[in-house]
Write a protein that holds these residues in place. Structure first.
Motif, short mmCIF file in Angstrom:
data_model
loop_
_atom_site.label_atom_id
_atom_site.label_comp_id
_atom_site.label_asym_id
_atom_site.label_seq_id
_atom_site.Cartn_x
_atom_site.Cartn_y
_atom_site.Cartn_z
N VAL A 1 -75.42 16.39 21.72
CA VAL A 1 -74.92 16.22 23.08
C VAL A 1 -75.87 16.88 24.08
N LEU A 2 -76.28 18.11 23.77
CA LEU A 2 -77.16 18.83 24.69
C LEU A 2 -78.48 18.11 24.90
N THR A 3 -79.06 17.61 23.81
CA THR A 3 -80.36 16.96 23.99
C THR A 3 -80.24 15.63 24.71
N THR A 4 -79.18 14.89 24.44
CA THR A 4 -79.06 13.61 25.17
C THR A 4 -78.81 13.88 26.66
N ILE A 5 -78.07 14.95 26.97
CA ILE A 5 -77.88 15.27 28.39
C ILE A 5 -79.22 15.70 29.00
N ARG A 6 -79.96 16.49 28.22
CA ARG A 6 -81.23 16.99 28.74
C ARG A 6 -82.20 15.85 29.07
N TYR A 7 -82.29 14.87 28.18
CA TYR A 7 -83.30 13.84 28.38
C TYR A 7 -82.76 12.55 28.98
N PHE A 8 -81.47 12.35 28.90
CA PHE A 8 -80.92 11.07 29.38
C PHE A 8 -79.71 11.31 30.28
N ARG A 9 -79.83 12.33 31.12
CA ARG A 9 -78.72 12.66 32.02
C ARG A 9 -78.35 11.46 32.89
N ASP A 10 -79.38 10.73 33.33
CA ASP A 10 -79.10 9.56 34.18
C ASP A 10 -78.22 8.55 33.46
N GLU A 11 -78.35 8.50 32.15
CA GLU A 11 -77.55 7.54 31.41
C GLU A 11 -76.08 7.97 31.40
N TYR A 12 -75.84 9.28 31.26
CA TYR A 12 -74.48 9.79 31.37
C TYR A 12 -73.94 9.47 32.76
N GLU A 13 -74.80 9.74 33.76
CA GLU A 13 -74.34 9.53 35.14
C GLU A 13 -74.01 8.08 35.42
N SER A 14 -74.83 7.17 34.93
CA SER A 14 -74.52 5.77 35.23
C SER A 14 -73.26 5.31 34.48
N HIS A 15 -72.99 5.93 33.34
CA HIS A 15 -71.72 5.63 32.68
C HIS A 15 -70.54 6.08 33.55
N ILE A 16 -70.69 7.31 34.07
CA ILE A 16 -69.57 7.90 34.81
C ILE A 16 -69.44 7.29 36.21
N LYS A 17 -70.55 7.23 36.95
CA LYS A 17 -70.47 6.84 38.36
C LYS A 17 -70.52 5.32 38.57
N ASP A 18 -71.38 4.65 37.83
CA ASP A 18 -71.58 3.22 38.08
C ASP A 18 -70.83 2.34 37.09
N ARG A 19 -70.15 2.96 36.16
CA ARG A 19 -69.50 2.20 35.08
C ARG A 19 -70.50 1.21 34.48
N TRP A 20 -71.65 1.74 34.14
CA TRP A 20 -72.74 0.89 33.67
C TRP A 20 -73.41 1.50 32.44
N CYS A 21 -73.17 0.92 31.28
CA CYS A 21 -73.91 1.30 30.08
C CYS A 21 -75.09 0.35 30.01
N LYS A 22 -76.23 0.84 30.41
CA LYS A 22 -77.38 -0.05 30.60
C LYS A 22 -77.89 -0.66 29.30
N ALA A 23 -77.55 -0.05 28.21
CA ALA A 23 -77.98 -0.63 26.93
C ALA A 23 -77.02 -1.73 26.49
N GLY A 24 -75.89 -1.83 27.18
CA GLY A 24 -74.94 -2.88 26.83
C GLY A 24 -74.20 -2.61 25.53
N ILE A 25 -73.94 -1.35 25.26
CA ILE A 25 -73.26 -0.99 24.02
C ILE A 25 -71.78 -0.68 24.29
N CYS A 26 -71.52 0.11 25.32
CA CYS A 26 -70.13 0.48 25.62
C CYS A 26 -69.46 -0.71 26.31
N ARG A 27 -68.57 -1.37 25.60
CA ARG A 27 -68.04 -2.65 26.08
C ARG A 27 -67.33 -2.58 27.42
N GLU A 28 -66.68 -1.45 27.67
CA GLU A 28 -65.95 -1.35 28.93
C GLU A 28 -66.89 -1.12 30.10
N LEU A 29 -68.14 -0.85 29.81
CA LEU A 29 -69.04 -0.44 30.88
C LEU A 29 -70.23 -1.38 31.06
N CYS A 30 -70.03 -2.64 30.77
CA CYS A 30 -71.15 -3.55 31.00
C CYS A 30 -70.64 -4.96 31.21
#
Ligand SMILES: Cc1cc2nc3c(=O)[nH]c(=O)nc-3n(C[C@H](O)[C@H](O)[C@H](O)COP(=O)(O)O)c2cc1C
Ligand code: SF4
Ligand code: SF4
Ligand code: FES
Ligand code: FES
Lengths: 625, 127
Positions: free
Chosen positions: A513-542
């Motif tokens: 968890v710590l390393t993914t936050i460290r290197y991919f914080r924007d990805e967490y943020e886009s999940h939370i703020k934009d409801r956007w899983c850019k990889a298209g994996i989280c079904r509710e978020l794409c």
């Protein structure tokens, strides 16, 4: 007079190849050789894993050094006729370079093999693990002979210390020091133990060594036992490794019969008995204090240290526990010396390390490389790069559930204990999971945390409860219920769990968890703020959209859509009816022209607004970035 | 297996040298018998068998034997190529059992090229 053979056929009988049918291949070859009266000239040997399991069943042909893969019984008559009678290796059955599709026959030219240096795996694919003579023929038990008859325990410890070898089970503690601590303790009874638990999901280094070269582990243990003064030893293997257990037991029996285990080994006056203990498979049982409790027949739970096992280990007696791979390295160190060992690797991380390379690379398998090799070489050359058209390297997870991910920007780091730790990951036991741009990092962190939360033995509340809370937060984030402040909460909880857990499981569980936050914080943020899983994996978020300008109207996506959500005429741009789409990704993976993009959940605008992003997509970068 | 001594360990290693020379590539000499269709028709199999017999009799451990396809000189089959490590390959032509035995004794064991049967020295290597 010994029978002379001109060819050795090494048929892989590792777990991967056996399940792919390698034993049938062996029978087919035997039949063909008999038909042609070649069975005396050509020897067949069943070996342990070659490390290229994805190509199974595989066979290597010596002296020609030719490597065949994906064999089927019906290929065999032709193969025997052409190669073994006429000497014409069969191109179409050979290993192929992923990108070039050209057969490269000679093993030393296959990048997968070329960059490797085999020490722990020195006998991989080269000997029949069920025949002690073959191990002996490759210098087997000569190191034990030397250690037992020519060296004092102090001298053994000195060589191992000078070699600088560090434990391969995860923590990287210097093996020589560990032995020295235990040797210094006075006690009539001591134990030499081997950790073959290998709980990291996706790792199979230790299994391969136990299967391919069981005597190497036994010999390492004899030497260690002599160094610390132990007369009894246990190999702790998980019960899910039946082939490893069988080969180890055969090896122990053969060594005992030959007087290499038991009383007065090689007339040195030293006694050492060895038994296998079958583990139940809980991850925490791989932790040293828990493992010892488990051998005692108690529930495998860690306990506080000190006292360290070197003082109070198994049954409260001084004990040393070493990992399988660590032990497999001992014999060559004794035979060739500390200097020799240090000629590979770096000052602080000498020698080689075995990795289980899995995930999004072309060559999935087992590799042994000198420490200090750039991570890039492992992934791009040995691994053959990222698999699949248009896919890009994103990160590599090292160290399994206790480890962390290393992003693309750090792919040039040398692989050593020190450099890997700096990234927030750990070397661990050697699991390496490669991820491409179609992996969601939040999902990845969640996957590993699910594992550790499940495997926590429950003794420490921070580990038991903390990992559950973190898992709930990650689940919320990946299902669209993420809130402002979640990232910070995850970080706080991580630090608490690390600081207050008793054993390595809890202390390392937050790493992914710590390393993914460290290197991919924007990805967490886009999940939370934009409801956007850019990889298209989280079904509710794409949501998936076809970009009109890029669509060739080939219809491939339409044919594969399970919910008939795609409409369009041939050669005209297609369209996805969002209300029908179940976000299975099938169209996204199918489209040859990269015309389908992943956008935030519920995206309503005109897809053509995205032409610009889409144009960037054409040059290989997805809208996902 | 009886209890082993250190000498036994060394002996076992010695006995298996030939097998591992084949697998590890640490061999001193390599003989290639050309077994294309024409070679087999001309008796390459007999050559191979004779050679394997000689090897077993002399109990050599550091020589490997391989086959290869047609050498492109069908009229002069059976043929074999002998390469001593570090030396150029020598192609022998129109072989029979007697000749291969002589080549084995002279060239492979003692290192002297048998010129009367040799066609060419220093052609392409086969590996
Ligand atoms: C939760 C947990 C699981 C572990 N699992 C393993 C394992 O499967 N195999 C292993 O060799 N070491 C494992 N370890 C590390 C061992 O505790 C121990 O450090 C290691 O076996 C010592 O051997 P080495 O010094 O040769 O590396 C684990 C540690 C923890 C905390
Ligand atoms: S840290 Fe977790 S796994 Fe380790 S002892 Fe505590 S509760 Fe058990
Ligand atoms: S994601 Fe799946 S359901 Fe949705 S349009 Fe594509 S193929 Fe159809
Ligand atoms: S099992 Fe055959 S290559 Fe791994
Ligand atoms: S089907 Fe439209 S481009 Fe793939």
């Amino acid at each position: 007079m010994s029978e002379q053979q001109r060819v050795s056929l090494m048929v892989c009988a590792g777990t991967g190849c056996v399940s792919a049918g390698s034993l049938k291949i062996k029978e087919a070859i035997e039949d063909e050789l008999k038909k042609r009266s070649l069975e005396k000239e050509i020897g067949i040997v069943l070996t342990g894993c070659n490390g290229l399991c994805a190509g199974g069943p595989v066979i290597a042909v010596y002296p020609d050094e030719i490597f065949y893969q994906k064999l089927r019984p019906e290929d065999i008559p032709h193969l025997v006729e052409e190669h073994f009678v006429k000497g014409r290796p069969v191109q179409k059955l050979m290993y192929k370079m992923p990108a070039k599709r050209k057969a490269i026959p000679v093993m030393s030219e296959i990048p997968f093999f070329k960059h490797q240096v085999l020490r722990a795996l020195r006998n991989k694919g080269l000997i029949d693990p069920e025949k002690i003579e073959e191990y002996i023929a490759r210098d087997g038990y000569m190191a034990a002979a030397k250690a037992l008859t020519e060296m004092t325990p102090g001298e053994i410890i000195k060589v191992v210390k000078d070699s600088g070898i560090r434990g391969r089970g995860g923590a990287g503690f210097p093996t020589g020091l560990k032995w020295e601590f235990c040797a210094k303790v006075q006690s009539g009874t001591k134990f030499m133990l081997c950790n073959g638990d290998e709980g990291d999901p996706g790792a199979f280094m230790d299994r391969s060594i136990m299967e391919a070269d069981p005597h190497a582990v036994i010999e390492g243990m004899i030497i260690g036992a002599r160094a610390i003064g132990a007369n009894m030893g246990y190999i702790y293997v998980r019960a899910e490794y039946p082939l490893a257990v069988k080969r180890l037991q055969m090896a122990i029996d053969a060594a005992t019969e030959a007087g290499l285990l038991g009383k007065n080994i090689l007339d040195s006056g030293f006694d050492f008995n060895l038994e296998i203990y079958l583990g139940a498979g809980a991850f925490v049982c791989g932790e040293e204090t828990a493992l010892m409790r488990s051998i005692e027949g108690k529930r495998g739970m860690p306990r506080p240290r000190p006292p360290f096992p070197a003082h109070k280990g198994l049954w409260e007696k001084p004990s040393v526990l070493n990992n399988v791979e660590t032990l497999a390295n001992i014999s060559p160190i004794i035979l060739h010396g500390a200097e020799w060992y240090r000629n590979l690797g770096t000052e602080k991380s000498p020698g080689t390390k075995v990795f289980a390379l899995t995930g999004a690379v072309n060559n999935v398998g087992l590799v042994e490389v000198p420490m200090g090799i750039p991570l890039r070489t492992i992934i791009n050359d040995i691994g053959g790069g990222i698999k699949g058209r248009g896919r890009k390297f994103k990160a590599v997870q090292m160290g399994g559930p206790s480890g962390g991910c290393i992003p693309e920007s750090l792919i040039d780091i040398p692989v050593t204990y020190e450099d890997v730790v700096k990234t927030g990951a750990i070397m661990g036991s050697g699991g390496m999971v490669v991820m491409d741009n179609n992996n969601c990092m939040v999902g990845m962190a969640k996957f590993f945390l699910e594992f550790t939360a499940e495997e926590s033995c429950g003794k420490c509340p921070p580990c038991r409860v903390g990992t559950k809370i973190m898992l709930d937060i990650l689940t919320d984030i990946s299902e669209g219920r993420g809130k402002e402040g979640d990232i910070e909460t995850l970080e706080d909880l991580s630090h608490d769990i690390i600081a207050t857990s008793l054993c390595g499981l809890g202390q390392t569980a937050p790493n992914p968890v710590l390393t993914t936050i460290r290197y991919f914080r924007d990805e967490y943020e886009s999940h939370i703020k934009d409801r956007w899983c850019k990889a298209g994996i989280c079904r509710e978020l794409c949501s998936f959209h076809i970009i009109e300008e890029l669509c060739k109207g080939c219809g491939a996506c339409l044919r594969g859509c399970p919910s008939k959500a795609i409409v369009g005429e041939k050669k005209k741009p297609h369209r996805i009816i969002q209300d029908l789409c179940v976000r299975c990704r099938s169209c996204y993976d199918t489209c040859k022209f990269n015309s389908i993009k992943v956008l935030p959940a519920g995206f309503e605008g005109e897809p053509s607004e995205l032409v610009e992003t889409a144009a960037a997509a054409k040059s290989g970068k997805g809208a996902a970035e | 297996m009886p209890r082993l001594t250190i000498d036994d360990l060394k002996k076992i290693k010695e006995q298996h040298k030939a097998t591992f020379a084949v697998r590890e590539g640490g061999y001193r000499a390599k003989v290639t018998v050309h077994m294309g269709t024409c070679g087999i028709a001309a008796g390459a199999r007999t050559i191979m068998t004779a050679l394997m017999d000689e090897m077993a009799k002399a109990d050599v451990k550091d020589v490997i034997v391989t086959t290869s396809g047609c050498a492109g000189l069908c009229s002069r089959e059976p043929m074999a190529t002998v390469e001593i490590a570090g030396g150029p390959p020598v192609k022998y032509v129109e072989l029979n059992e007697k000749k291969i035995k002589e080549i084995f004794d002279e060239h492979i064991l003692k290192g002297n090229v048998v010129e009367k049967y040799a066609m060419v020295v220093g052609s392409e290597t086969t590996y």
